[in-house]
Scaffold this motif. Sequence first.
Motif: not given
Ligand code: CA
Length: 579
Positions: A40-42, A44, A46-48
């Motif tokens: 998860d980069s941001n 939230d 959830v992986g992205d």
């Molecule tokens: Ca994310």
Amino acid sequence: MLLFYEKIDGEKGTVMENYIDKKWWKEGVAYQIYVRSFMDSNGDGVGDLRGIIERLDYLKHLGIDIIYLNPINKSPNDDNGYDISDFRDIMDEFGTISDFEELIAESHKRNMKIIMDLVINHSSDEHPWFVESRKNKQNPYRDYYIWQPGKDNGPPNNWGSFFGGSAWEYDKTTNEYYLHIFSKKQPDFNWRNENLRRELKAIIKFWINKGVDGFRMDAINHIEKDFSFADGVVKNGEVYGDFIKYVQNLPEVHGYIKEIRKELFSSGEHTLIGETGGINYENAFIYTGSDRKELDMIFHFDMHSVGKGEKDWERKPIDLIKDIKEKMSGWQMRKEEEGWCPLFYSNHDTTRTLSRLGNDQKYWAQSAKMLATLQFTQRGTPFIYYGDEIGMTNAKDFKLEDYRDVAVFNKYKDLVDTKIVTEEKYLIGLSYTSRDNSRTPMQWDDSKNSGFTSGTSWIKTNSNYNEINVENQLEDEQSILNYYRKLIALRNEKEVLVYGNFNEINGEDKEIYSYIRELNGERVLIIVNFFGNEPTFKAPIEIDIEKARLVLSNYKLEEMRKETKEIVLKPYEARIYSL
Ligand code: CA
Ligand code: GLC
């Protein structure tokens, strides 16, 4: 057409020459990413896609050539992206089209290919086509889906969906039912409709133009249905009728796949993989035979329920010969023209490899390495399921509310609400069989949430992340991760491991699995002890074991040791010899 053949000199039985149909997707090592759970980069939870871009160098370091992504298209996420509402866009939580273009460019820059999931047996009920389809019977999109009037005040027949409940959902606007073999938010397409097929092909073209290197065609063997809609047989202890023979592997499926292959993939640059339940090594050629011009490989379900008892909450000991050798060697012994196969024991629809086939407690590292040894030394393309390379295990101590899979809650209604099964048994069953076991966050390090997210993860992180994580294993020369790296390097170095013949030895042994790979006179011997005992490997006379050179093992072996005709193996020991 015979693409690969050997002329055997009858007298001496030696291989004289080989013709090999070489392909990038046969030689590469693949890695499956369940995007939602990888990185998860941001924050939230959830992986992205940007998370994956951040970890490309990790994958490169591991030795990965091909990345296979679970669905990334726009979706309301009833079934984690397997319910698509816009086939030309990216799921909001995962990022944007430009993130995806960057992921492709960055992967290609590192010489890694991208395989995308193609979910075209059904769409989301929120897809504009379905929204139109349900409006009235004259709507031009009506026939994109499968609508039927009810029978005797109920659904058209007794079919039960894969995810629990009826396979039909009533829609009051037009007083008819639509078919959904998965969840009710996944209405099935009617592939007999030519306009639908034209639109789906245009979508595939769209992604080909973005630079995608291959596709995994989800549930592709279900795209044709038997329109007589006859009732299925209701098995003991079940609520609904079995619909398998009406919705799976029907002959017309082949025509549709051929049409796609011919119109979109004639260049031969891409790879097409199908997910095909109900298919095994004996009949897989109907999809992958080289004369069929359909699929290159298929994901089967052979390993999914190994160790599962009669009921979900029951276990049964693994029978090495029946459960493992017969199946794995079965795939290996096929002729080249019957098709290539992926080598995988887990994916997002199974439990974790190590918990199902190995020992995730006392012999955690040894058994993980033993299983990896099999995966990288048989003929086929290895697909590592994310986290298997560090020995991730099934989810620990999940309560009902920790599960996320839609199937868990539908089946709860079918089984617990109806008192067929107690909640206690149902929960034990989930701990052995639920797909969520293999969807927990990637364990990067021992910081909060295993380094996967700075926020709250969409699904609970496995409590063992303090010990089992990438950071620990990168440093440790003896780690599972570094063993995977060695295996990959060995496979890259030895063509025999990719294209060589497979010959099982000591087939009747109940604890040891052993075989020889051979190509152009080069021979490699693989011996693995599948369990926690200490059985003896007896070398057959044709093997000059005294002269064999050990190339890799999951135990530290004494350098000066001399091999003998009989080798006592340690628990889960694996050895690779050059003969
Ligand atoms: Ca994310
Ligand atoms: C396939 C997918 C699975 C999904 C189903 C419906 O079996 O692998 O995860 O739930 O299709 O699309």
